[in-house]
Design an enzyme around this catalytic site. Structure first.
Site, PDB file in Angstrom:
ATOM      1  N   GLU A 139      -7.744  -5.072   0.350  1.00 25.65           N
ATOM      2  CA  GLU A 139      -8.381  -5.907  -0.668  1.00 25.65           C
ATOM      3  C   GLU A 139      -8.241  -7.404  -0.389  1.00 25.65           C
ATOM      4  OE1 GLU A 139     -10.229  -4.192  -2.074  1.00 25.65           O
ATOM      5  OE2 GLU A 139      -9.454  -2.716  -3.482  1.00 25.65           O
TER       6      GLU A 139
ATOM      7  N   HIS B 228       0.854  -1.195   0.000  1.00 29.80           N
ATOM      8  CA  HIS B 228       0.000   0.000   0.000  1.00 29.80           C
ATOM      9  C   HIS B 228       0.882   1.234   0.000  1.00 29.80           C
ATOM     10  CE1 HIS B 228      -3.202   2.819   1.045  1.00 29.80           C
ATOM     11  NE2 HIS B 228      -4.049   1.863   0.680  1.00 29.80           N
TER      12      HIS B 228
HETATM   13  N1  ACO Z   1       3.417  -7.780  -5.395  1.00 31.50           N
HETATM   14  C1  ACO Z   1       4.669  -7.795  -5.915  1.00 31.50           C
HETATM   15  N2  ACO Z   1       5.552  -6.780  -5.721  1.00 31.50           N
HETATM   16  C2  ACO Z   1       5.149  -5.756  -4.939  1.00 31.50           C
HETATM   17  C3  ACO Z   1       3.878  -5.703  -4.371  1.00 31.50           C
HETATM   18  C4  ACO Z   1       2.987  -6.767  -4.615  1.00 31.50           C
HETATM   19  N3  ACO Z   1       1.760  -6.772  -4.107  1.00 31.50           N
HETATM   20  N4  ACO Z   1       3.752  -4.571  -3.659  1.00 31.50           N
HETATM   21  C5  ACO Z   1       4.918  -3.910  -3.785  1.00 31.50           C
HETATM   22  N5  ACO Z   1       5.759  -4.633  -4.572  1.00 31.50           N
HETATM   23  C6  ACO Z   1       7.110  -4.261  -4.974  1.00 31.50           C
HETATM   24  C7  ACO Z   1       7.050  -3.098  -5.929  1.00 31.50           C
HETATM   25  O1  ACO Z   1       6.871  -3.542  -7.269  1.00 31.50           O
HETATM   26  C8  ACO Z   1       8.396  -2.446  -5.699  1.00 31.50           C
HETATM   27  O2  ACO Z   1       9.367  -3.185  -6.397  1.00 31.50           O
HETATM   28  P1  ACO Z   1      10.625  -2.434  -7.118  1.00 31.50           P
HETATM   29  O3  ACO Z   1      11.315  -1.703  -5.999  1.00 31.50           O
HETATM   30  O4  ACO Z   1      11.405  -3.566  -7.699  1.00 31.50           O
HETATM   31  O5  ACO Z   1      10.039  -1.502  -8.126  1.00 31.50           O
HETATM   32  C9  ACO Z   1       8.625  -2.672  -4.206  1.00 31.50           C
HETATM   33  O6  ACO Z   1       7.797  -3.779  -3.837  1.00 31.50           O
HETATM   34  C10 ACO Z   1       8.261  -1.479  -3.357  1.00 31.50           C
HETATM   35  O7  ACO Z   1       6.933  -1.131  -3.614  1.00 31.50           O
HETATM   36  P2  ACO Z   1       6.287   0.192  -2.952  1.00 31.50           P
HETATM   37  O8  ACO Z   1       7.060   1.385  -3.410  1.00 31.50           O
HETATM   38  O9  ACO Z   1       6.157  -0.010  -1.488  1.00 31.50           O
HETATM   39  O10 ACO Z   1       4.843   0.151  -3.602  1.00 31.50           O
HETATM   40  P3  ACO Z   1       3.969   1.352  -4.225  1.00 31.50           P
HETATM   41  O11 ACO Z   1       3.647   2.337  -3.184  1.00 31.50           O
HETATM   42  O12 ACO Z   1       4.599   1.872  -5.460  1.00 31.50           O
HETATM   43  O13 ACO Z   1       2.689   0.539  -4.698  1.00 31.50           O
HETATM   44  C11 ACO Z   1       0.780  -0.798  -4.646  1.00 31.50           C
HETATM   45  C12 ACO Z   1       1.611   0.228  -3.866  1.00 31.50           C
HETATM   46  C13 ACO Z   1       0.481  -0.251  -6.043  1.00 31.50           C
HETATM   47  C14 ACO Z   1      -0.531  -0.989  -3.915  1.00 31.50           C
HETATM   48  C15 ACO Z   1       1.565  -2.109  -4.740  1.00 31.50           C
HETATM   49  O14 ACO Z   1       1.849  -2.582  -3.449  1.00 31.50           O
HETATM   50  C16 ACO Z   1       0.844  -3.166  -5.548  1.00 31.50           C
HETATM   51  O15 ACO Z   1       0.965  -3.183  -6.768  1.00 31.50           O
HETATM   52  N6  ACO Z   1       0.055  -4.063  -4.887  1.00 31.50           N
HETATM   53  C17 ACO Z   1      -0.695  -5.086  -5.589  1.00 31.50           C
HETATM   54  C18 ACO Z   1      -2.014  -4.522  -6.104  1.00 31.50           C
HETATM   55  C19 ACO Z   1      -2.991  -4.269  -4.974  1.00 31.50           C
HETATM   56  O16 ACO Z   1      -3.146  -5.065  -4.061  1.00 31.50           O
HETATM   57  N7  ACO Z   1      -3.694  -3.135  -5.072  1.00 31.50           N
HETATM   58  C20 ACO Z   1      -4.697  -2.713  -4.061  1.00 31.50           C
HETATM   59  C21 ACO Z   1      -4.151  -1.583  -3.221  1.00 31.50           C
HETATM   60  S1  ACO Z   1      -5.324  -1.124  -1.938  1.00 31.50           S
HETATM   61  C22 ACO Z   1      -6.345   0.042  -2.643  1.00 31.50           C
HETATM   62  O17 ACO Z   1      -5.988   0.799  -3.481  1.00 31.50           O
HETATM   63  C23 ACO Z   1      -7.755   0.083  -2.197  1.00 31.50           C
END
Ligand code: ACO
Length: 385
Positions: A320, A266
């Protein structure tokens, strides 16, 4: 090609933030997201003190007026929503003209657009909000039933907002346990600070657009899998894993392929998402025990694997993940998850639209230009018209 150094001199490199991370784009008194402390607060009230139990009408009252109603459920909001649930015949006919093949999310997005019949203006009014909150589920449930070849079910004035939604979808007396679980879900999802869809809604309102148009844009944003589109994907993941013993291998293979694990991570929460914790508790009450065990196994190994791969990122399960388990237990098909999220969010969207208009300034950020510098010449002569 062009000279990169010249490009850099043209860019507006100050204060750039990819993804707008950490940018404060306004002020609100509606809700506070405590991303470091695992908090969600509506108008000063901790959601843990409100949920489960508070009727959605009272949460909507709190978000819209800033104070709790005198009694629960809020007579003001209940009365307004009951009145607004009578949808004009022309609007029903427009809804009935939608193709039954239109998927639920696309149907709701079109329904929000249909609500904006030209009579909704700027600034947004409370009455617009009541129409948005009350009429969207009526038209949406009608579309879902029509898609299944079933006759429409009209709302009942003696039922609350959430019970009415289930009644209009299912056409039989809603189970009180399911209504309670869905009510808690609606309460928890009613608002959430400057999330992407609320941000888009506030941008639209800041241009003096109307609430129906702004809500349509907000739903178009909520749809994405990085935002509200994730819970249906969580069900697909759980189905693909099949049983707890497969979780470790499945999760690690998926991450090795560079794919996302839905329901994890998140932008705001760098600790537990409080809504996820509450939904996990609700899932313990309503979910099939085998499904819950599977979800808990996927959560455990998912967190382990993600934290190994991204030790700096502080990744937790998001709202979610257990949304999927709870809505599935209530009996909603995955295609209805994101539309149901949006219906719960209509109270928050209304509050944000009114708040934005009350102290408006057009939202218009900059973008850093990194293209060719000024001075290129078109390769052919251009004849004047
Ligand atoms: N699966 C795989 N990799 C992940 C996930 C995940 N669920 N979450 C974070 N990461 C990875 C990112 O790709 C990033 O990798 P990188 O450094 O190699 O680019 C690293 O972990 C750090 O990520 P953050 O900077 O902490 O994440 P960001 O704030 O950009 O994204 C997000 C948040 C979009 C929600 C992300 O965690 C994600 O894609 N989750 C999966 C989709 C999801 O569950 N969405 C619902 C969100 S809740 C809502 O909106 C109601």
């Amino acid at each position: 090609m062009w000279d990169r150094r010249a490009v850099l001199t043209m860019g507006t490199t100050q204060r750039r933030s990819e993804g707008l991370e950490g940018v404060v784009a306004g002020r609100t008194s509606i809700s506070w997201v405590g991303g470091e402390s695992s908090d969600l607060v509506y108008r000063g009230y901790d959601v843990r003190d409100l949920v489960p139990g508070l009727p959605y009408e009272s949460v909507a009252h709190l978000l819209l007026f800033g104070e709790p109603p005198a009694v629960d459920p809020s007579p003001v909001v209940s009365g307004a929503l009951t009145g607004a649930r009578t949808v004009p015949a022309t609007l029903l006919a427009e809804g009935d003209a939608l193709s039954t093949g239109l998927p639920p999310l696309e149907a709701l997005r079109t329904i929000l657009s249909l609500l904006g019949d030209g009579s909704w203006g700027y600034p947004p009014r409370l009455e617009d909000g009541y129409r948005l909150i009350a009429q969207s589920p009526v038209l949406f449930a009608r579309h879902v039933r029509r898609s299944l070849g079933r006759p429409p079910v009209l709302p009942r004035p003696e039922l609350g907002h959430v019970a009415n939604y289930l009644w209009m979808l299912e056409g039989h007396e809603p189970d009180p346990g399911k209504v309670g679980a869905l009510e808690a879900y609606f309460d928890l999802l009613a608002d959430h600070g400057m999330n992407p869809s609320t941000f888009v809604l506030r941008i639209a309102i800041s241009t003096h657009s109307d609430l129906a148009s702004a809500a349509t844009a907000a739903l178009a944003t909520l749809k994405g899998e990085l935002h509200g589109g994730a819970p249906g994907r969580v069900v697909e993941m759980l189905d693909a894993v099949g049983e707890p013993g497969n979780a470790e291998r499945w999760v690690r293979e998926r991450l090795a392929r560079g794919e996302l694990l839905y329901g994890f991570g998140h932008r705001a929460y760098k600790t537990d998402d409080p809504r996820g914790l509450l939904l996990h508790e609700i899932a313990r009450r309503v979910a099939d025990p085998a499904r819950l065990r599977l979800a808990e196994a996927v959560e455990r190994v998912g967190l382990e694997a993600l934290r190994e791969r991204h030790p700096q990122a502080r990744i937790f399960a998001n709202v979610e993940f257990y949304t999927a388990v709870v809505l599935e237990a209530i009996g909603l098909p995955p295609g209805l998850f994101t539309p149901t999220f949006a219906l719960a969010r209509t109270a928050g969207w209304t509050a944000h639209a009114i708040e934005q208009a009350s102290d408006n300034r057009l939202m218009r950020p900059e973008i850093e230009y990194v293209g060719a510098p000024k001075g290129r010449r078109w390769p052919r002569p251009i004849a004047p018209n």
